[in-house]
Write an enzyme that holds these catalytic residues in place. Structure first.
Site, PDB file in Angstrom:
ATOM      1  N   ASP A 315       0.863  -1.168   0.000  1.00  0.00           N
ATOM      2  CA  ASP A 315       0.000   0.000   0.000  1.00  0.00           C
ATOM      3  C   ASP A 315       0.908   1.228   0.000  1.00  0.00           C
ATOM      4  OD1 ASP A 315      -2.472   1.510   0.391  1.00  0.00           O
ATOM      5  OD2 ASP A 315      -1.631   1.928   2.366  1.00  0.00           O
ATOM      6  N   THR A 317       0.398   4.673   0.686  1.00  0.00           N
ATOM      7  CA  THR A 317       0.337   5.593   1.809  1.00  0.00           C
ATOM      8  C   THR A 317       0.664   4.861   3.110  1.00  0.00           C
ATOM      9  OG1 THR A 317      -1.393   6.809   0.650  1.00  0.00           O
ATOM     10  CG2 THR A 317      -1.092   7.296   2.981  1.00  0.00           C
ATOM     11  N   ASP A 553      -1.611  -0.047   6.519  1.00  0.00           N
ATOM     12  CA  ASP A 553      -1.801   0.530   7.848  1.00  0.00           C
ATOM     13  C   ASP A 553      -3.187   1.133   8.046  1.00  0.00           C
ATOM     14  OD1 ASP A 553      -1.588   2.712   6.204  1.00  0.00           O
ATOM     15  OD2 ASP A 553      -0.249   3.843   7.519  1.00  0.00           O
TER      16      ASP A 553
END
Length: 797
Positions: A315, A317, A553
């Site tokens: 991912d 970001t 996250d």
């Protein structure tokens, strides 16, 4: 924020709202509930207890077998023939100590990574441990928060809950006042508060919550494979041991005690007792090493699984970029007034009590306008790709504004998208501020919006990301960047980090899993991915035979993290991601990931090596016993001889080899890969040793002949076992060569030092038979080389 009037209570049976204390409990009320046991007393288990560790290491099937044989030897034979029992005690002690150390490491890390919900008490909100929650506590929640106990919603601000981990239903559920909330679910959008109605073991998903954070020693291919091997060994041992006992009692010529000793000497080496120990020790030391690097391994097989990974989905970001952003530019559109736009952006920031990274950057850049009042708010959702709010402006006017992805809010032919594309190509993140003509609760609120400004954000790249990605490339692990952001922008960020490959917009990916898998194999960077699509992409890659790791996250990563072979969460990530991930990087450093991969490869590669050593011994022990039974001769070895051989050719070398560096990617079919070497190696060793023994029996006669025959057979078996060790230790390094040489020197010392000769009952008599033993061992070593090379060609791993 919508709420129920203060001073009301909630009926725990009926969800219809009654008066509730939204200020929370008082200190006296908390103390009263603690006294009567209404606390969330479910223990957070990150490892086995000390008692469980001791029981698991002491009370094993093979320890029972060895223990009985040891007790027999203590009564019927000299001390040196019972040495194998003391070795088992030492091994068991080492196993207990290492796992206890691993437990303490995990427990300390679990406390660091533990969820700490925000609870209102006496009108003040504060973070507390989950075990401190009591019945009727009012708990605040926002995006990414896990629902830690069952409750009823008492405040809601666009609250959307994902219950897929409990119900399998992927669509978020909008929660209203009085609606039940179940532990194990998590917030995907909006915020609010709920009152705890069931705590502790009464909570709906307490078992799920317990298992999500429990350190386990099961469900791994390696452990399953070792269990399978041990099952086969047991089947071989029982009839062979019975046959050996009967044959030795019949053929004995040197007294019943010597016969019993030689029978035990034949049974003991059949047990690969050190294999389970070394596997546990290798895993435990891996956990300790990773713990020092602030890596919490929530499930032990995750170390093994990450070693097998060939595709890692990243991912963007929070993984490739740091969480924070900076507003670098504001571009008004269609002649909009920049001062007015700044007020709108400030008001949007104030309207969201739990802003994401993008909105936080806007809040930092544009202060709130105090004369604007928020009438209604729509929190940001990864599925929608936008947020919004309706305001009463200072001059009495009202307006509805949306802030989100330009390519989602605008028509494909809108000229503003051309400018957006150009900025995205530079790796910048671009948000569109647009005025809506419809109400926020209108399903078509985005239709006919008027673009007002572009907000340009710069993302901060993680300084260690490029080196980490280079490591994966060097290790033949393919990286796939999966993000909800604009595909062009994500591609530009990936390019800065050295990731090359096709950039694709996930909205154009095929729905069919097989077709999606083909597209994923071709592409490298994927933008505009929805949370459900992330999950589908993981499944599509797995369907094509890939072992997939997923990092993330945010709440939009939870479903994919749960379905991936290995889920890796950042320590600063949401509670939901930490709950479902097998590995948590507590220091939020993406650069730690290579250490985890390396540790997994070290454990798996080295256990595969040493398993070959142990099982060669098992195979030659069983075959020797069969040959002895069929030939009706005395068993050639006493327990002391095989204790010496096992220590020098397996025990000591295996310990060092199991902990050595190893970067080879773990491969499947553990049992097949181990047995394809162990069976031919053990067969050659058994036949060669027995041939030497028979030749020596024909050569020697008179008193001391059995000791001379045993010594010759021991020499042959030692040399062949050393050659097996030399093969397993490849490729050679200085310390591996030194290790093999040291074991050889130790055996020479036993043969050359008189008191050691006497202690181990080893004395080479004459020159003919010792040289015959060496010659047979040399021929056997050449046969081993040819056999193993042929096995590699015929049965590739």
């Amino acid at each position: 924020m919508t709420h129920i009037d203060a001073g009301a209570e909630l009926d725990p049976v009926h969800p219809a709202p009654m008066p509730v204390r939204t200020r929370g409990l008082t200190a006296a009320e908390v103390a009263e509930r603690v006294a009567r046991g209404d606390v969330n007393d479910v223990p957070v288990r990150s490892s086995r207890s000390l008692g469980e560790i001791v029981r698991a290491n002491v009370f094993t099937r093979f320890n029972a077998i060895i223990g009985v044989l040891w007790l027999i030897m203590l009564f019927v034979a000299p001390f040196q023939d019972s040495l194998f029992g003391y070795v088992i005690i030492a091994n068991t002690g080492i196993g207990i100590i290492q796992e206890w150390r691993a437990k303490k490491t995990l427990d300390s890390l679990a406390v660091i990574g533990e969820a700490r919900p925000t609870v209102r008490r006496d009108g003040t909100a504060a973070e507390i441990g989950t075990s401190e929650i009591v019945l009727d506590d009012v708990i605040e929640i926002g995006p990414g928060d896990k629902i830690v106990v069952d409750g009823v919603c008492v405040e809601t601000d666009g609250l959307e809950i994902d219950e897929s981990l409990l119900t399998g239903e992927a669509d978020p559920v909008v929660k209203r006042l009085g609606d039940p909330l179940m532990s194990g679910s998590f917030v995907v959008a909006g915020g609010g508060a709920f009152q705890a109605t069931k705590v502790g073991r009464e909570a709906y998903a307490v078992q799920l919550a317990d298992e999500a954070s429990r350190f386990t020693l099961v469900h791994s291919e390696m452990r399953t494979g070792i269990s399978t091997i041990l099952k086969y060994v047991t089947w071989m041992m029982v009839p062979t041991a019975v046959g050996l006992v009967i044959s030795q009692l019949v053929t004995t010529q040197h007294g019943i005690k010597d016969s019993v000793a030689r029978t035990v000497g034949g049974i003991v080496p059949m047990v690969p007792e050190g294999l389970v120990l070394l596997t546990s020790v290798a895993f435990a030391i891996g956990v300790i090493r990773l713990g020092r690097k602030q890596v919490l391994v929530q499930e032990l097989p995750a170390i093994e699984g990450l070693a097998r990974v060939d595709t890692v989905c990243l991912d963007k970001t929070g993984t490739l970029t740091e969480g924070g952003m900076d507003v670098t530019e504001l571009r008004p559109l269609q002649g909009a007034d920049e001062t007015y736009i700044r007020k709108v952006l400030g008001a949007l920031g104030e309207a969201d009590p739990r802003p994401n990274a993008s909105l936080q950057a806007i809040i930092d850049a544009y202060p709130d306008s105090e004369d604007w009042r928020c009438l209604e708010a729509l929190p940001f959702s990864s599925a929608r790709k936008y947020s919004g709010a309706s305001f009463s402006e200072g001059d009495g006017q009202t307006g509805t504004w949306l802030l989100g992805a330009p390519d989602v809010l605008l028509d494909p032919d809108d000229p503003a998208l051309t400018e957006t594309e150009r900025l995205s190509e530079q790796g910048l993140r671009v948000l569109l501020l647009a005025r809506a003509s419809r109400d926020l609760d209108d399903p078509r609120v985005t239709a006919g919006v008027r673009p007002t400004a572009l907000v340009v954000l710069e993302q901060r790249l993680r300084p260690d990301a490029a080196d980490t990605l280079r490591y994966f490339a060097d290790q033949n692990v393919r990286a796939k960047v999966i993000s909800g952001d604009n595909a062009v922008s994500v591609g530009a960020v990936a390019g800065k980090l050295g990731i090359r490959g096709q950039v694709m917009d996930a909205r154009h990916l095929p729905q069919n899993q097989d077709e999606m898998g083909k597209s994923l194999d071709k592409g490298t960077v994927f933008g505009r991915v929805t949370p459900q699509q992330k999950r589908d992409m993981v499944g599509a890659l797995q369907s094509r035979g890939h072992t997939v790791a997923m990092t993330g996250d945010g709440v939009n990563d939870v479903l994919a993290l749960k379905d991936a072979d290995i889920g890796v969460s950042m320590g600063s990530g949401s509670e939901a991601t930490r709950a479902v991930a097998q590995i948590v990087l507590l220091d939020n450093s993406f650069a730690t990931l290579p250490s985890v991969v390396g540790e997994g490869r070290r454990v798996i590669g080295n256990i595969t090596r040493v398993a070959t050593l142990f099982l060669v011994k098992t195979v030659y022990s069983v075959l020797l016993a069969v040959l002895v039974v069929c030939s009706q001769v005395e068993y050639p070895f006493l327990p002391r001889h095989l204790t010496l051989l096992s220590t020098l050719t397996i025990g000591v070398p295996a310990f060092f080899l199991a902990l050595a560096p190893n970067n080879e990617r773990a491969r499947p079919h553990f049992v097949r890969r181990v047995m394809r070497y162990s069976i031919p190696g053990g067969a050659v060793a058994a036949v060669a040793t027995f041939v030497t023994y028979l030749i020596a029996r024909h050569h020697y006669s008179g008193p001391g002949s059995l000791e001379a025959e045993t010594s010759a057979a021991t020499l042959t078996l030692f040399l062949i076992a050393m050659w097996v060790l030399a093969i397993v230790a490849r490729p050679y390094t200085w310390w591996r060569i030194g290790l093999v040489a040291a074991m050889g020197v130790a055996f020479v010392c036993v043969l050359g030092v008189p008191w050691l000769q006497h202690f181990f009952a080893l004395r080479l008599v004459g020159e003919t038979i010792p040289w015959v033993a060496v010659g047979i061992a040399a021929v056997s070593a050449a046969a081993l080389e040819l056999l193993w090379k042929r096995v590699d060609r015929r049965f590739p791993a």
